[in-house]
Design an enzyme around this catalytic site. Structure first.
Site, PDB file in Angstrom:
ATOM      1  N   HIS A   1       0.777  -1.207   0.499  1.00  0.00           N
ATOM      2  CA  HIS A   1       0.189   0.163   0.546  1.00  0.00           C
ATOM      3  C   HIS A   1       0.922   1.188  -0.009  1.00  0.00           C
ATOM      4  CE1 HIS A   1      -3.370   2.400   1.063  1.00  0.00           C
ATOM      5  NE2 HIS A   1      -4.099   1.891   0.515  1.00  0.00           N
TER       6      HIS A   1
ATOM      7  N   ASP B   1      -8.573  -5.318  -0.265  1.00  0.00           N
ATOM      8  CA  ASP B   1      -8.564  -6.102  -1.617  1.00  0.00           C
ATOM      9  C   ASP B   1      -8.126  -7.705  -0.952  1.00  0.00           C
ATOM     10  OD1 ASP B   1      -7.358  -3.816  -2.614  1.00  0.00           O
ATOM     11  OD2 ASP B   1      -9.465  -4.666  -3.584  1.00  0.00           O
TER      12      ASP B   1
HETATM   13  C1  SDX Z   1      -6.058  -0.095  -2.535  1.00  0.00           C
HETATM   14  O1  SDX Z   1      -4.567   4.629  -1.642  1.00  0.00           O
HETATM   15  C2  SDX Z   1      -5.554   3.683  -1.303  1.00  0.00           C
HETATM   16  O2  SDX Z   1      -5.750   4.549  -0.375  1.00  0.00           O
HETATM   17  C3  SDX Z   1      -5.875   2.514  -2.494  1.00  0.00           C
HETATM   18  C4  SDX Z   1      -7.311   1.982  -1.690  1.00  0.00           C
HETATM   19  C5  SDX Z   1      -8.427   2.250  -1.129  1.00  0.00           C
HETATM   20  O3  SDX Z   1      -9.147   1.893  -0.402  1.00  0.00           O
HETATM   21  O4  SDX Z   1      -9.065   3.568  -2.291  1.00  0.00           O
HETATM   22  O5  SDX Z   1      -6.334   1.561  -0.126  1.00  0.00           O
HETATM   23  C6  SDX Z   1      -7.579   0.470  -2.035  1.00  0.00           C
HETATM   24  O6  SDX Z   1      -6.439   0.137  -4.147  1.00  0.00           O
HETATM   25  C7  SDX Z   1      -5.369  -1.349  -1.880  1.00  0.00           C
HETATM   26  C8  SDX Z   1      -3.846  -1.255  -3.131  1.00  0.00           C
HETATM   27  C9  SDX Z   1      -4.351  -2.721  -4.207  1.00  0.00           C
HETATM   28  N1  SDX Z   1      -3.177  -2.956  -4.937  1.00  0.00           N
HETATM   29  C10 SDX Z   1      -2.555  -3.738  -5.146  1.00  0.00           C
HETATM   30  O7  SDX Z   1      -2.818  -4.574  -3.722  1.00  0.00           O
HETATM   31  C11 SDX Z   1      -2.189  -4.524  -5.946  1.00  0.00           C
HETATM   32  C12 SDX Z   1       0.022  -5.458  -5.434  1.00  0.00           C
HETATM   33  N2  SDX Z   1       0.157  -3.633  -4.608  1.00  0.00           N
HETATM   34  C13 SDX Z   1       1.199  -3.367  -5.340  1.00  0.00           C
HETATM   35  O8  SDX Z   1       0.626  -3.001  -7.041  1.00  0.00           O
HETATM   36  C14 SDX Z   1       1.307  -2.083  -4.488  1.00  0.00           C
HETATM   37  O9  SDX Z   1       1.974  -2.441  -3.029  1.00  0.00           O
HETATM   38  C15 SDX Z   1       0.969  -0.845  -4.944  1.00  0.00           C
HETATM   39  C16 SDX Z   1       0.506   0.137  -5.995  1.00  0.00           C
HETATM   40  C17 SDX Z   1      -0.544  -0.605  -3.883  1.00  0.00           C
HETATM   41  C18 SDX Z   1       2.033   0.473  -3.495  1.00  0.00           C
HETATM   42  O10 SDX Z   1       2.553   0.651  -4.979  1.00  0.00           O
HETATM   43  P1  SDX Z   1       3.492   2.048  -4.585  1.00  0.00           P
HETATM   44  O11 SDX Z   1       3.543   2.546  -3.207  1.00  0.00           O
HETATM   45  O12 SDX Z   1       3.660   2.739  -6.004  1.00  0.00           O
HETATM   46  O13 SDX Z   1       4.934   1.064  -4.332  1.00  0.00           O
HETATM   47  P2  SDX Z   1       5.976   0.512  -5.494  1.00  0.00           P
HETATM   48  O14 SDX Z   1       5.236  -0.463  -5.905  1.00  0.00           O
HETATM   49  O15 SDX Z   1       6.811   1.640  -5.677  1.00  0.00           O
HETATM   50  O16 SDX Z   1       6.870  -0.659  -4.308  1.00  0.00           O
HETATM   51  C19 SDX Z   1       7.795  -0.418  -3.423  1.00  0.00           C
HETATM   52  C20 SDX Z   1       8.715  -1.742  -3.296  1.00  0.00           C
HETATM   53  C21 SDX Z   1       8.889  -2.296  -4.890  1.00  0.00           C
HETATM   54  O17 SDX Z   1      10.319  -2.870  -3.955  1.00  0.00           O
HETATM   55  P3  SDX Z   1      11.292  -2.632  -4.358  1.00  0.00           P
HETATM   56  O18 SDX Z   1      11.740  -1.990  -6.013  1.00  0.00           O
HETATM   57  O19 SDX Z   1      11.963  -1.119  -4.011  1.00  0.00           O
HETATM   58  O20 SDX Z   1      12.475  -3.598  -4.421  1.00  0.00           O
HETATM   59  O21 SDX Z   1       7.818  -3.260  -2.517  1.00  0.00           O
HETATM   60  C22 SDX Z   1       7.758  -3.876  -3.099  1.00  0.00           C
HETATM   61  C23 SDX Z   1       8.061  -3.559  -4.534  1.00  0.00           C
HETATM   62  O22 SDX Z   1       8.190  -4.835  -5.406  1.00  0.00           O
HETATM   63  N3  SDX Z   1       6.246  -3.981  -3.733  1.00  0.00           N
HETATM   64  C24 SDX Z   1       5.877  -5.854  -3.933  1.00  0.00           C
HETATM   65  C25 SDX Z   1       4.260  -5.407  -3.796  1.00  0.00           C
HETATM   66  N4  SDX Z   1       4.383  -4.184  -3.400  1.00  0.00           N
HETATM   67  C26 SDX Z   1       4.800  -3.495  -3.142  1.00  0.00           C
HETATM   68  N5  SDX Z   1       6.457  -6.683  -3.565  1.00  0.00           N
HETATM   69  C27 SDX Z   1       5.153  -7.953  -3.834  1.00  0.00           C
HETATM   70  N6  SDX Z   1       4.232  -7.513  -4.005  1.00  0.00           N
HETATM   71  C28 SDX Z   1       3.645  -6.265  -3.713  1.00  0.00           C
HETATM   72  N7  SDX Z   1       1.868  -6.032  -3.695  1.00  0.00           N
END
Ligand code: SDX
Length: 378
Positions: A261, A315
């Site tokens: 998140h 989710d």
């Molecule tokens: C919702 O914003 C809100 O409030 C949204 C929400 C709402 O109520 O409206 O809460 C609802 O959208 C929840 C989120 C649902 N999405 C997912 O579950 C999709 C999977 N999650 C990721 O795509 C990610 O965590 C995000 C998009 C939710 C947040 O991404 P960020 O803040 O842009 O973080 P990032 O992608 O830059 O990741 C930072 C690090 C990375 O590692 P490094 O490259 O630094 O080594 O964390 C890792 C990422 O690879 N990472 C994950 C991960 N999420 C982040 N690694 C594995 N699995 C994951 N799910």
């Protein structure tokens, strides 16, 4: 090489003030107008939460009664809207159908563009009230089944489930769905809510606001993640296979849907509640394997990435909950939208209270002084 000052994904940028929801990403706290989400999930109803978000206070019993009857009085969709839904291709995705038909509602409004707050709230109530009938009507259309008209004697949750399934839900299912609606209603400046605020800040109409927000919510990084979680759980052949599945995705640098998140670096408090709900419903409906697989995924992720602040988000367990309530996988994100319409409207009203066009700047990193070369010389 000039270092850009742009914040990727606007991370950490404060783009608005709001009194609607407070999130403490470190402690894993969510409040709607100062009331903890856990208190609301245990004691409130979706109808009461909508009133709370739109009026920034809880209603009296009399106010709740009249708000509820106003909402129920808007459940009906017109014959024209119903026939448009029946014209939609049965292969269309429910989120595209919902976005299309919410946009269509503007064509039936004699004054669609009004941005007078009381008018916007009235229109938003109509959109919120009709969205369940639109989703249910499309789902029955694509299944070749007759449309079931809304039942104004039922709550928002029960009415939707009856229109979808043809019979009123059990009390347990109604309550579970109502809690899901409460938990998904608002969440600060998430991508779809930010979209809503940008659109209404141009003094565009509430129908365009909702249409744009639904478009943003559909994305798999946002509201679409709940469907992605279900796809993942279906791909995991057994509880024992969860470890290899997750490790395989991590090795391929693929994100695990339902985890991580932008704001929470602790357990999403909504996930805490949904986990309990999912466990109970899975047991009640013979889907324990689904819950066990989810739990196994969570244990691997806890060992591998909890230290990086990656925990289950809203989710992850909503997927199992929606499945146990009997919803098709591609209806999960529309469920998120049904609830978040209330948050988008709340933020739209708040934006209009002290509006200023939302227009950030971009840092130009391209060249200057480039000569125009006539096409014949290129
Ligand atoms: C919702 O914003 C809100 O409030 C949204 C929400 C709402 O109520 O409206 O809460 C609802 O959208 C929840 C989120 C649902 N999405 C997912 O579950 C999709 C999977 N999650 C990721 O795509 C990610 O965590 C995000 C998009 C939710 C947040 O991404 P960020 O803040 O842009 O973080 P990032 O992608 O830059 O990741 C930072 C690090 C990375 O590692 P490094 O490259 O630094 O080594 O964390 C890792 C990422 O690879 N990472 C994950 C991960 N999420 C982040 N690694 C594995 N699995 C994951 N799910």
């Amino acid at each position: 090489m000039v270092m850009s000052t742009a914040s990727k994904g606007l991370e950490g940028v404060v783009a608005a003030e709001t009194e609607l929801s407070f999130i403490d990403g470190v402690k894993g706290v969510l409040e709607y107008v100062g009331i903890e989400i856990d208190d609301l999930a245990r004691n409130s109803t979706f109808e009461e939460v909508v009133f709370l978000l739109w009026n920034k206070r809880l209603p009296s019993q009399g106010e709740l009664n009249s708000f509820t009857s106003e909402l129920r009085g808007q459940y009906e969709i017109s014959d024209t809207v119903l026939s448009r839904i029946k014209d939609l291709p049965t292969s269309a995705q429910p989120m595209h159908a919902l976005r299309t038909m919410i946009s269509y509602l503007a064509l039936e409004d004699s004054d669609p563009n009004s941005t007078k707050p009381e008018e916007v709230q009235r229109k938003a109530l109509g959109i919120l009230a009709k969205a369940p009938a639109i989703v249910a009507a499309f789902d029955r259309h694509r299944r070749g089944e007759k449309f079931i008209p809304p039942d104004t004697s039922l709550s928002f949750a029960a009415n939707f489930l009856k229109m979808l399934n043809g019979k009123a839900p059990t009390e347990t299912m109604e309550r579970a769905f109502d809690v899901c609606m409460i938990l998904h209603a608002d969440h600060g400046l998430n991508a779809s809510t930010f979209t809503a605020r940008v659109i209404i800040s141009t003094l565009s109409d509430i129908y365009s606001t909702m249409t744009g927000a639904i478009g943003a919510l559909r994305g798999p990084l946002h509201g679409g993640a709940n469907e992605g979680v279900m796809v993942m759980l279906n791909e995991i052949s057994s509880v024992a296979a969860a470890e290899d599945y997750v490790m395989g995705k991590m090795t391929r640098k693929e994100k695990i849907m339902g985890f991580g998140h932008r704001v929470y670096k602790a357990y999403d408090p909504r996930a805490t509640y949904l986990k309990t709900l999912a466990e109970q419903l899975a047991k009640d409906t013979g889907n324990s394997d689904l819950y066990e697989k989810s739990h196994a995924v969570e244990q691997v992720m806890e060992r591998e990435v909890a230290a990086k602040g990656i925990y289950p988000n809203v989710d992850f367990y909503s997927a199992t909950t929606y499945h146990c309530i009997g919803l098709e996988l591609d209806l999960f994100t529309p469920m998120f939208a049904l609830s978040r319409i209330s948050g988008w409207a709340g933020h739209g009203l708040e934006q209009l209270e002290a509006n200023r066009l939302i227009r950030p700047t971009a840092e130009y990193t391209g060249p200057h002084g480039v000569a125009y070369v006539p096409i014949g010389q290129r």
